[in-house]
Motif scaffolding. Sequence first.
Motif, PDB file in Angstrom:
ATOM      1  N   ARG A 231       0.942  -1.297   0.058  1.00 51.02           N
ATOM      2  CA  ARG A 231       0.005   0.011   0.030  1.00 51.02           C
ATOM      3  C   ARG A 231       1.164   0.931  -0.093  1.00 51.02           C
ATOM      4  O   ARG A 231       1.781   1.506   0.845  1.00 51.02           O
ATOM      5  CB  ARG A 231      -1.067   0.117   0.608  1.00 51.02           C
ATOM      6  N   GLY A 232       0.332   2.627  -0.903  1.00 49.22           N
ATOM      7  CA  GLY A 232       0.846   3.453  -0.864  1.00 49.22           C
ATOM      8  C   GLY A 232       0.160   4.650   0.344  1.00 49.22           C
ATOM      9  O   GLY A 232      -0.501   4.056   0.841  1.00 49.22           O
ATOM     10  N   HIS A 233       0.508   6.146   0.100  1.00 47.95           N
ATOM     11  CA  HIS A 233      -0.089   7.140   0.366  1.00 47.95           C
ATOM     12  C   HIS A 233      -1.646   7.572   0.239  1.00 47.95           C
ATOM     13  O   HIS A 233      -1.854   7.761   1.267  1.00 47.95           O
ATOM     14  CB  HIS A 233       0.786   8.465   0.233  1.00 47.95           C
ATOM     15  N   SER A 234      -2.161   6.457  -0.585  1.00 48.01           N
ATOM     16  CA  SER A 234      -3.657   6.620  -0.306  1.00 48.01           C
ATOM     17  C   SER A 234      -4.157   5.839  -0.125  1.00 48.01           C
ATOM     18  O   SER A 234      -5.615   5.582  -0.029  1.00 48.01           O
ATOM     19  CB  SER A 234      -3.813   6.708  -2.048  1.00 48.01           C
ATOM     20  N   LEU A 235      -3.280   5.224   0.914  1.00 41.99           N
ATOM     21  CA  LEU A 235      -4.514   3.212   1.303  1.00 41.99           C
ATOM     22  C   LEU A 235      -5.731   4.191   2.122  1.00 41.99           C
ATOM     23  O   LEU A 235      -6.885   3.106   2.206  1.00 41.99           O
ATOM     24  CB  LEU A 235      -3.144   2.715   2.757  1.00 41.99           C
ATOM     25  N   VAL A 236      -6.270   5.606   2.635  1.00 40.81           N
ATOM     26  CA  VAL A 236      -6.931   5.350   3.720  1.00 40.81           C
ATOM     27  C   VAL A 236      -8.493   6.040   2.391  1.00 40.81           C
ATOM     28  O   VAL A 236      -9.381   6.220   3.182  1.00 40.81           O
ATOM     29  CB  VAL A 236      -6.786   6.798   4.368  1.00 40.81           C
ATOM     30  N   PHE A 237      -8.020   6.623   1.419  1.00 39.32           N
ATOM     31  CA  PHE A 237      -9.173   6.821   0.518  1.00 39.32           C
ATOM     32  C   PHE A 237      -8.906   6.025  -0.903  1.00 39.32           C
ATOM     33  O   PHE A 237     -10.153   6.406  -1.816  1.00 39.32           O
ATOM     34  CB  PHE A 237      -9.390   8.704   0.406  1.00 39.32           C
ATOM     35  N   ASP A 238      -8.418   4.778  -1.131  1.00 44.89           N
ATOM     36  CA  ASP A 238      -8.180   4.636  -2.499  1.00 44.89           C
ATOM     37  C   ASP A 238      -9.651   4.057  -3.020  1.00 44.89           C
ATOM     38  O   ASP A 238     -10.204   2.702  -1.662  1.00 44.89           O
ATOM     39  CB  ASP A 238      -6.696   4.338  -3.251  1.00 44.89           C
ATOM     40  N   SER A 239      -8.951   2.690  -3.720  1.00 51.17           N
ATOM     41  CA  SER A 239     -10.282   2.190  -3.990  1.00 51.17           C
ATOM     42  C   SER A 239     -10.311  -0.001  -2.967  1.00 51.17           C
ATOM     43  O   SER A 239     -10.973  -0.733  -2.743  1.00 51.17           O
ATOM     44  CB  SER A 239     -10.435   1.328  -5.229  1.00 51.17           C
ATOM     45  N   GLY A 240      -8.926   0.291  -2.717  1.00 47.46           N
ATOM     46  CA  GLY A 240      -8.319  -0.442  -0.841  1.00 47.46           C
ATOM     47  C   GLY A 240      -8.861   0.000  -0.126  1.00 47.46           C
ATOM     48  O   GLY A 240      -8.068  -1.003   1.175  1.00 47.46           O
ATOM     49  N   TRP A 241      -9.610   0.819   0.362  1.00 45.64           N
ATOM     50  CA  TRP A 241      -9.489   1.834   1.864  1.00 45.64           C
ATOM     51  C   TRP A 241     -10.008   0.849   2.878  1.00 45.64           C
ATOM     52  O   TRP A 241      -9.823   0.284   3.978  1.00 45.64           O
ATOM     53  CB  TRP A 241     -10.492   3.040   1.767  1.00 45.64           C
ATOM     54  N   ARG A 242     -10.852  -0.124   2.778  1.00 47.17           N
ATOM     55  CA  ARG A 242     -11.801  -1.027   3.561  1.00 47.17           C
ATOM     56  C   ARG A 242     -10.175  -2.866   3.803  1.00 47.17           C
ATOM     57  O   ARG A 242     -10.542  -2.746   5.278  1.00 47.17           O
ATOM     58  CB  ARG A 242     -13.100  -1.486   3.175  1.00 47.17           C
ATOM     59  N   GLU A 243      -9.127  -2.552   3.152  1.00 44.04           N
ATOM     60  CA  GLU A 243      -8.339  -3.851   3.231  1.00 44.04           C
ATOM     61  C   GLU A 243      -7.707  -3.014   4.988  1.00 44.04           C
ATOM     62  O   GLU A 243      -7.016  -3.773   5.905  1.00 44.04           O
ATOM     63  CB  GLU A 243      -7.704  -4.153   2.615  1.00 44.04           C
TER      64      GLU A 243
END
Length: 261
Positions: free
Chosen positions: A235-247
């Motif tokens: 995960r990169g820095h967008s991890l809390v709001f990209d398509s994988g946020w739920r993970e």
Amino acid sequence: MATRVLFVHGLWIHPRAWDPWLDLFRSAGFAAEAPGWPGDGETVTQTRQQPQRVAGYGVRDIADHFTRIARHGEPPIVIGHSFGGLIAQKLLASGAAQAAVAIDPAPIKGVKALPFAQVWSALPVLRRKANRDRAVMLSRRQFRYRFGNAISREESDQLYDRWAIPGPGRPIFDLTAAKKDPASPVAVDLDDRNRGPLLIIGGGRDHTIPEVVARQAAELYRPGGNTEYRKFDDRGHSLVFDSGWREVAQPVLDWVRTQTA
């Protein structure tokens, strides 16, 4: 009474990016809220149209802002991303929060790692001293490197259009001055025995806050033992709001539940 959960966004991202997390936590019975930083507009468009409103605020100003919010009621659990993760740690150490989660947090005073990717990520601000008192907006290309490197270019551009806002330059200068500033606003009490639990999360592909930086922050709290560390390898820095946020959100929710059981 429902436990409060206070979300704190990071630099260059609008607080509405937390909306999916708010829905998830509210459906789980928590009283979740995501206020903006000082000067943030109600919408991304409003914030972009008035960048001067966010200019000039530093880490101390932002921490004081969220401390006032946190102390308006029962001490919340604070979940912060990037600079919001630094703020979450400060609120926890001061007693304004009962527990905290710091996701890819900006480095606290004492973190020595300084990877090239982190230096490069800060250059849009640091290249001009005048940016200390200005608002700075990333370009799509800059956003791609700093936030969207672990996702497709198409998704990165979509996230930029949806959530990117100008941010104050001062917090970046606060970080660079921390080593020589005995009263640095990025300093945190490292004795974790007399405060609530803290979970620090690092992203293995993060450019803005490389994983080693998040890990070193967690290690600074030892040997108190009231601090946990978890890594999300891809995960990169967008991890809390990209398509994988739920993970990321679901494990955080599970951790929060254990603190309130």
